[in-house]
Design a protein around this motif. Structure first.
Motif, short mmCIF file in Angstrom:
data_model
loop_
_atom_site.label_atom_id
_atom_site.label_comp_id
_atom_site.label_asym_id
_atom_site.label_seq_id
_atom_site.Cartn_x
_atom_site.Cartn_y
_atom_site.Cartn_z
N ALA A 266 -1.38 4.16 21.04
CA ALA A 266 -0.80 4.48 19.43
C ALA A 266 -1.71 3.91 19.43
N SER A 267 -2.59 3.63 18.29
CA SER A 267 -3.96 3.64 17.21
C SER A 267 -4.12 3.22 16.14
N ILE A 268 -3.71 2.01 15.63
CA ILE A 268 -3.02 1.19 14.47
C ILE A 268 -4.84 0.70 13.48
N LYS A 269 -4.89 0.92 12.29
CA LYS A 269 -5.81 0.48 11.62
C LYS A 269 -4.60 -0.51 10.65
N VAL A 270 -5.17 -2.02 10.56
CA VAL A 270 -4.77 -3.20 9.35
C VAL A 270 -5.73 -3.25 8.62
N ASP A 344 5.17 4.24 29.23
CA ASP A 344 6.50 4.18 28.68
C ASP A 344 5.96 3.92 27.24
N GLU A 345 7.50 5.49 26.58
CA GLU A 345 6.46 5.32 25.40
C GLU A 345 7.33 4.59 24.72
N VAL A 351 6.38 -2.30 21.04
CA VAL A 351 4.54 -3.20 20.93
C VAL A 351 3.91 -3.24 19.99
N VAL A 352 3.84 -1.95 19.50
CA VAL A 352 3.46 -1.76 17.65
C VAL A 352 3.81 -2.16 16.74
N PRO A 381 2.91 10.00 26.25
CA PRO A 381 2.25 9.52 27.47
C PRO A 381 2.83 10.94 28.24
N ALA A 382 2.38 11.35 29.62
CA ALA A 382 2.41 12.21 30.14
C ALA A 382 3.11 12.21 31.28
N LEU A 383 3.86 12.95 32.08
CA LEU A 383 4.38 12.54 33.86
C LEU A 383 3.98 13.85 34.23
#
Length: 464
Positions: A266-270, A344-345, A351-352, A381-383
């Motif tokens: 997950a990419s975040i801009k603050v 683990d999504e 956390v996000v 994520p992918a299994l």
């Protein structure tokens, strides 16, 4: 000069393609294996393979010659001159291997070895060949050239696939020119939001994605981005060979990593805004420092990641920008970019949310404005498919290669192919886990081991 050498070598390959046999191969590493039971065991039997290490090593070096920077670094950006030349090189190798070649509207390249039952969903393998600035020559490349050599090894053995086998070279796995990672595989997986976004996307020189694609020979005529989309089930399975990009296999002295899951970011801009002011004149109790707000949030990222209690949860603050950026000026604005990953999504998304809560608290406590908390992407994520994990495990055992099950903390085209097909990945060791730098290195012995496992896995899956 490197390009000329590469073209000269390719010319020689093309010249002898129609007349040479195994006798022209200087070094052929022999191995044999028994793909697991199938519905048509008579066609499988005992397969004796040969991996042409000399040819594979030469091709890796030749492909590295198509670069915007000098050796040992490699820079190959989507739709650049060297990217176009490298694409031609791959298509020519596919032709030499006897594969039928096609390209889609954004330049994903497909080379097919038609099976005896072409009506069945094919098996696919492949990776990417684009490279970030000043990187190495193995990331992605091993998965494309190694896949072609796996096909060649199967052909030399006399093996006949039941399901067709595709080698795919994906467009722009790296988020370089247009800031979008796994561009080709995301579109193949039917990402309609991305297709819409690309219509208005430009690079740092204000060249649009569509214009750049057309300059490379794609998106021509009435082609639409939606034409790249593939239906779920278009492939029966997909296997990607890749360097680990981490130190675990090398440190533990293991030959093969069998990937069970791919973590996704997950990419975040603050953005924070304070009052700024002179570094000497504004007293400490009176400050609203946007720079300290960013620094505090960076430490909060680390805190929340560690609180998850899992080694599979990671977080990185890769960018902090301060305005006006002068040593004697209190920052009035700050920009911070955060990357969080997990297999683990739910845990990653928790956390996000904690990072968001901290950003709000910090802004209030420091008297700065939280101008924006923007989640750029939040991919699931992918299994890996159990059937593919089993096939890779059996292949490794048959070849007497040590292996372990592991997750991929970096993400790959396989993450998005998993949306339309069962997926698996094979890792091989790389020197000190180095990647995305000139020191990136994988020995030909380790690459060859990966090709062997890939070949046997494809043989099994093609008869499933």
């Amino acid at each position: 000069m490197a390009q000329r050498r590469a073209f000269f070598s390719l010319f020689i390959l093309l010249a002898v393609a129609g007349v040479h046999g195994d006798s022209t191969m200087k070094t052929m590493e022999k191995f044999s294996g028994y793909p697991p039971e199938s519905d048509d065991a008579g066609d499988l039997g005992s397969l004796s393979f040969s991996v042409d290490n000399n040819s594979l090593e030469r091709q890796i070096d030749e492909l590295a010659g198509f670069s915007d920077t000098s050796a040992p670094s490699v820079t190959r950006i989507i739709y650049s001159k060297n990217d176009i030349l490298a694409r031609r090189y791959i298509k020519n190798l596919m032709g030499i291997s006897g594969l039928s070649v096609r390209e889609d509207a954004v330049g994903n390249i497909f080379g097919r070895w038609e099976g005896s039952h072409p009506e069945l969903a094919p098996v696919a393998t492949g990776s990417h060949i684009d490279a970030i600035p000043y990187s190495g020559k193995y990331d992605g490349v091993v998965g494309v050239l190694g896949a072609l050599e796996a096909i060649n090894a199967l052909k030399r053995s006399g093996f006949q696939p039941k399901r067709s086998l595709d080698v795919i070279m994906f467009t722009s796995e790296e988020p370089t020119r247009f800031g979008i990672s796994c561009l080709g595989s995301r579109l193949m997986a039917g990402d309609e939001a991305l297709a819409q976004l690309l219509l208005g996307t430009v690079d740092s020189h204000n060249i649009s994605f569509i214009e750049a694609a057309r300059s490379a020979g794609y998106m021509m005529g009435q082609q639409e981005l939606s034409s790249v989309f593939l239906d779920h089930g278009s492939y029966s399975s997909f296997v990607e060979l890749h360097i680990e990009q981490g130190p675990i296999l090398e440190e533990e002295g293991l030959s093969i990593g069998i990937v069970t899951a791919i973590a996704a970011p997950a990419s975040i801009k603050v953005d924070f805004e304070g009052n700024g002011g002179h570094a000497g004149a504004v007293l400490m109790p009176s400050r609203n420092d946007a720079g300290l707000a960013a620094a505090e949030l960076a430490l909060a990222v680390e805190k929340h990641v560690l609180e998850s209690g899992s080694l599979d949860t990671v977080g990185t603050v890769g960018i902090i920008e301060l305005h006006p950026g002068a040593v004697n000026s209190i920052p009035s604005k700050s920009h911070i970019e955060i990357d969080t990953r997990d297999i683990d999504e739910e845990r990653r998304n928790a956390v996000v949310e904690k990072i968001h809560q901290s950003a709000v608290k910090i802004s209030k406590a420091r008297g700065v404005k939280l101008l924006g908390f923007h989640i750029v992407n939040q991919d699931p994520p992918a299994l890996a498919a159990e059937s593919i994990i089993a096939a890779m495990s059996v292949a490794s055992k048959q070849l007497n290669l040590s292996s372990k099950r592991m997750i991929s903390r970096a993400y790959h085209d396989s993450l998005f192919v998993a949306r339309i097909s069962p997926m698996g990945m094979i890792f091989i060791p790389c020197y000190k886990g180095y990647s995305h730098k000139p020191e990136e290195y994988a020995s030909i012995e380790n690459i060859s081991n990966g090709v062997k496992v890939l070949a046997l896995t494809l043989a099994k899956l093609s008869h499933s």
